[in-house]
Design a protein around this motif. Structure first.
Motif, mmCIF file in Angstrom:
data_model
loop_
_atom_site.group_PDB
_atom_site.id
_atom_site.type_symbol
_atom_site.label_atom_id
_atom_site.label_comp_id
_atom_site.label_asym_id
_atom_site.label_seq_id
_atom_site.Cartn_x
_atom_site.Cartn_y
_atom_site.Cartn_z
ATOM 1 N N THR B 82 7.188 14.542 5.007
ATOM 2 C CA THR B 82 7.170 14.243 6.627
ATOM 3 C C THR B 82 8.455 15.405 6.601
ATOM 4 O OG1 THR B 82 9.071 12.626 6.782
ATOM 5 C CG2 THR B 82 7.304 11.509 5.907
ATOM 6 N N ASP B 83 8.276 15.867 8.075
ATOM 7 C CA ASP B 83 9.189 16.548 8.641
ATOM 8 C C ASP B 83 11.039 15.805 8.491
ATOM 9 O OD1 ASP B 83 7.325 18.240 9.610
ATOM 10 O OD2 ASP B 83 7.276 17.007 11.383
ATOM 11 N N GLU B 84 11.202 14.722 8.054
ATOM 12 C CA GLU B 84 12.186 14.181 7.662
ATOM 13 C C GLU B 84 12.796 14.700 6.625
ATOM 14 O OE1 GLU B 84 10.175 11.680 10.372
ATOM 15 O OE2 GLU B 84 10.705 13.503 11.365
ATOM 16 N N GLY B 85 11.748 14.639 6.096
ATOM 17 C CA GLY B 85 12.329 14.517 4.255
ATOM 18 C C GLY B 85 11.385 13.779 3.369
ATOM 19 N N LYS B 87 9.808 10.189 2.011
ATOM 20 C CA LYS B 87 9.817 9.260 2.866
ATOM 21 C C LYS B 87 9.187 8.138 1.550
ATOM 22 C CE LYS B 87 12.042 9.558 6.719
ATOM 23 N NZ LYS B 87 12.854 9.728 7.107
ATOM 24 N N THR B 336 14.520 28.854 7.527
ATOM 25 C CA THR B 336 14.493 27.507 8.022
ATOM 26 C C THR B 336 13.992 26.526 6.807
ATOM 27 O OG1 THR B 336 12.064 27.980 8.515
ATOM 28 C CG2 THR B 336 13.330 27.736 10.618
ATOM 29 N N PRO B 526 4.019 18.905 6.820
ATOM 30 C CA PRO B 526 4.828 19.819 6.450
ATOM 31 C C PRO B 526 3.961 20.247 5.145
ATOM 32 C CG PRO B 526 5.577 17.185 5.987
ATOM 33 C CD PRO B 526 4.075 17.387 6.202
#
Lengths: 311, 539
Positions: B82-85, B87, B336, B526
């Motif tokens: 995910t965008d947060e890493g 999961k 990024t 992602p």
């Protein structure tokens, strides 16, 4: 007649053998090693062991002619092996799946060519140098000059997007065949209208037409029964060859109109280096060409027996 | 008049009728459908029509022959990106040993494959074993290479042990293939490497129909363990041609076109200005670049490579060729990208600098404007994929641009497969390249540089003085469990490649979508290779 047909079939045999050899050899002449291709399309790193294994799997460690005859033996049984890309699919299965769609497309296109070009050709000859003839000749010029791809997109834009009459592609919806078949037939219509027109004009100068008029036979009967019949004969050879061209020339049209035929199968195989499918395509198209040629010769022979005396 | 109107009218009617009759004939199907759907009945509010440029092909999740978007609908993995890493997914939790060698996954309970087979640690083991059986095909994946041992420790606990620590393991487990799970009922002779008998996963959708080269139908998995998607049915049509896809979208035959290779910049701009349609752009996801072969007689000189980098006007390429849809790239990987925020002086367009470097390297301007050295012209061969309009345009532009500094660039377009074969065998001076994109960058992209005969990078780097150290450092970055140390390794790798200028970064590619305004929540995962159709809904 029987002797002639047997003779022509016997003559076709070595040609078929030559086509098979060319189809087989062409793949071997390609600059890329088929073993490496087979590995790479399956994402396998071409290490020495992998190359050795794949060479054995494909039988490429066998002598050249042994491989050819083994391939030919399978081909006679219509076994072209398996696709490199989809190993669980046979080449014959892929061809059987996609060929009917192409045959339908080519069939409808051929029908359009016949239904449109014969009357137009006749009318252009009858009304030679009239405004009608000039308009049709302009159409022929444009039709011949415009690339298939461009015509297809234009027709799609007009009939599918602007008028919303027909679908853009696929072969599921009613009328989906109309745009691709019209696009495919345009070039041939242009060719045949010109051919029939010129033959008709030539024939109308012949003495038999003059005598027929003198005998008081109606002009319409002369044109249809005598002139057209004699003019059509010389178009049969071109028509026979057009059938093959229609079947093998659908590649671009099938791509534009998302038509799931053999042309698209071939182009995908070329992009993917799926050699067994390319090989089968070359072979089948070659055989089709020979077969149509044979058929045309026989038809012409039956129409005009003088040919056998000359030949 | 030799032909009355009736004859002509009759001919036209016969022609039209014959066309219709044959047109409505058999379709020569080869499909998986038992009950063909009417794909034109798009009145269903929960049905979306997606388009792809080719058939979904073989969706076996453990090989690489199928379309990723489709595999992603059917099959799930232990973890997701995910965008947060990373999961949880089919693993609700996991534990990593301190030495970074052992991973223990605690699996979600109450999950079933779409054929009713229970998902548990034994099913995971069978799948991983099936993947491992096909070791040769997964050579690009470090996680396969480093796999020491794996197995179910109880019904819902699965353990993996590595030979060496490898930090990107979770990312590689999260990507679409090969670590996705298919029902062991679909295995053939206990494995999947020679094909599968069915496509039953635990995913949100099941494949209900597939008409090869025409369309596929995915229906929602009624026994899905989690929240069901709003879209009940996805129809994936096959349309190879760019123009046709755009016209089909305009006509309403399809709802969405999604992906970098599916939409050219011009079409994107056109639809962004059209009523009834919307467009979306992702964040930068991969670097479009040129790769220069350091073993090439001319390009072995670092000054030449630096000069070419200085002679490329990236802003102009970004604006002129990509209409601003791709941002100029002044370094190999955008800052990024994880571990890539390295202090570098980005490549700047400067013809003075390029000329200075070429002079320094001993190349003097000849009478015809082309530089020469020892009587040899500064002439370089560049190959591009002839099937790519973008690559052809960039090639032609660069050919013209490099003439300004006295470099004669000969450009050759090749059919895609020949071009790729050439690239992989290292038989090139300059060619195009693209990084793997998120989430494969930087680790998979850099890892690929270490592999001969797979990508052009390995061959192109063989002329570099520190090539062995470079490749060794890439490996060290993967196996260290210390974050600070790992960043230091990446600092060296990216700095060295930047200074040696083997690559000419051009633009940062962005994923894109154009769609009917009724389609809502069009987002980007992602991974650029996934299409989050399951997140979309219709209004």
């Amino acid at each position: 007649m029987k002797t002639y047909i047997i003779k022509r079939i016997l003559m076709a045999m070595p040609m078929m053998l030559a086509v098979s050899f060319i189809a087989f050899a062409l793949i071997n002449l390609m600059p890329v090693d088929p073993v490496e291709v087979a590995l790479r399309v399956n994402e396998i790193i071409p290490t020495e062991e992998a190359i050795q294994g794949m060479t054995e799997e494909l039988g490429l460690d066998q002598p050249y002619f042994e491989r050819y005859f083994s391939w030919l033996k399978d081909v006679v049984r219509l076994d072209f092996g398996h696709s490199y890309i989809n190993k669980n699919r046979t080449v014959m299965g892929e061809i059987s799946r996609s060929l009917p769609a192409t045959l339908r497309l080519a069939g409808v296109s051929l029908m359009i060519v016949l239904v449109v070009s014969i009357p137009l050709g006749v009318l252009c000859a009858v009304y030679k140098n009239s405004l009608f003839d000039k308009i049709i000749r302009l159409f022929i010029f444009v039709g011949t000059a415009m690339p298939n791809y461009w015509v297809g997109i234009l027709l799609m834009w007009l009939f599918a997007v602007r008028l919303n009459w027909l679908p853009t592609g696929g072969n599921r919806e009613a009328g989906a065949i109309i745009l691709p078949s019209i696009t495919l037939s345009l070039t041939y219509i242009a060719t045949y209208v010109r051919l029939i027109r010129n033959n008709m004009i030539e024939n109308m100068e012949e003495n038999y037409v003059f005598y027929a008029r003198v005998r008081g036979i109606k002009e319409r009967v002369i044109v249809i029964k005598h002139v057209l019949r004699n003019s059509i004969q010389s178009s049969i050879t071109a028509l026979g060859m057009s059938i093959v061209q229609l079947i093998s020339g659908t590649v671009v049209i099938e791509n534009i109109f998302a038509w799931p035929g053999i042309g698209r199968l071939c182009i995908t195989a070329i992009f993917n280096r799926d050699y067994p499918i390319i090989q089968a395509y070359i072979f089948l198209m070659g055989i089709l060409f020979i077969f149509c040629n044979l058929l045309v010769d026989i038809v012409q022979h039956s129409i005009d027996p003088r040919l056998s005396e000359e030949g | 008049m030799y032909f009355n109107k009736k004859v002509i009218q009759l001919a036209i009617i016969v022609m039209l009728l014959a066309t219709m009759v044959v047109g409505c004939g058999s379709n020569g199907d080869s499909d998986t459908s038992s009950n063909p759907s009417n794909i034109e009945d798009s009145t269903n509010k929960e049905e979306i029509v997606y388009v792809n440029f080719r058939d979904i092909r073989d969706l076996n999740p453990h090989i690489y022959s199928g379309e990723l978007f489709a595999q992603n609908l059917l099959f799930e993995g232990l973890v997701m990106m995910t965008d947060e890493g990373v999961k949880p997914w089919l693993a609700k939790d996991w534990k990593i040993s301190e030495d970074g060698l052992t991973y223990i996954f605690y699996l979600r309970e109450g999950v079933e494959f779409s054929d009713g087979y229970k998902f548990d640690a034994h099913a995971v083991e069978a799948n991983i074993q099936a993947i491992y059986d096909n070791y040769d095909r997964h050579g690009w994946l470090e996680s396969i290479r480093l796999l020491e041992d794996f197995g179910a420790t109880d019904e819902y606990t699965f353990e993996m042990t590595l030979k060496e620590p490898y930090y990107p393991l979770l990312i590689e487990l999260a990507v679409t293939r090969p670590f996705r799970f298919i029902s062991p009922n679909c295995f053939i002779d206990g494995t999947t490497k020679d094909g599968v008998d069915g496509l039953n996963g635990t995913g949100k959708y099941v494949l209900t129909e597939n008409h090869i080269d025409e369309y596929a139908v995915f229906d929602v998995n009624e026994s899905y363990w989690g929240d069901k998607p709003e879209i009940n049915r996805i129809i994936a049509k096959v349309m190879p041609d760019n123009q046709t896809r755009a016209l089909a979208l305009e006509r309403g035959e399809i709802d969405i076109i999604y992906g970098t290779n599916m939409i050219d910049a011009e079409t994107f701009i056109r639809f962004s200005e059209m009523d009834g349609f919307e467009t979306s752009l992702s964040d930068p996801l991969a670097t479009r670049m040129l790769i220069m072969n350091s073993t090439d007689e001319i390009l072995s000189d670092g000054n030449i490579r630096q000069a070419i980098n200085a002679a490329v006007n990236r802003e102009e390429i970004s604006e002129g060729i990509f209409y601003g849809l791709e941002a100029p790239a002044d370094r190999l990987l955008a800052s990024t990208v994880p571990y890539c925020d390295v202090e570098l002086e980005g490549y700047i367009y400067s013809l003075d600098k390029a000329n200075g470097l070429l002079e320094e390297a001993g190349w003097q301007t000849g009478t015809n404007g082309i530089r020469e050295k020892d009587g040899n012209p500064l002439e370089i061969q560049m190959h591009y994929n002839a099937d790519s309009v973008t690559e052809r345009m960039i090639s032609e532009y660069l050919q013209n641009e490099l003439l300004k500094v006295g470099i004669k660039l000969n450009i050759t377009g090749e059919e895609e497969q020949s071009y790729r074969d050439r690239m992989k065998s290292g038989d090139f001076s300059i060619t195009f390249n693209i990084s793997w994109g998120t989430p494969y960058d930087p680790h998979s992209f850099l890892g690929g540089m270490r592999m001969p005969a797979v990508y052009g990078d390995y061959a192109a780097q063989q002329g570099l003085e520190e090539v062995e150290k470079l490749h060794d450092t890439i490996l060290q970055a993967f196996i260290t469990v210390d974050e600070i140390e790992r960043q230091e390794y990446y600092d060296y790798i990216l700095t060295y490649l930047h200074e040696e200028a083997v690559y000419v970064p051009l633009t940062y590619e962005r994923n894109r979508a154009i769609y009917n305004e009724k389609v809502k929540n069009v987002t980007f995962n992602p991974s650029q290779y996934e299409v989050p159709l399951e997140k979309m809904h219709l209004e």
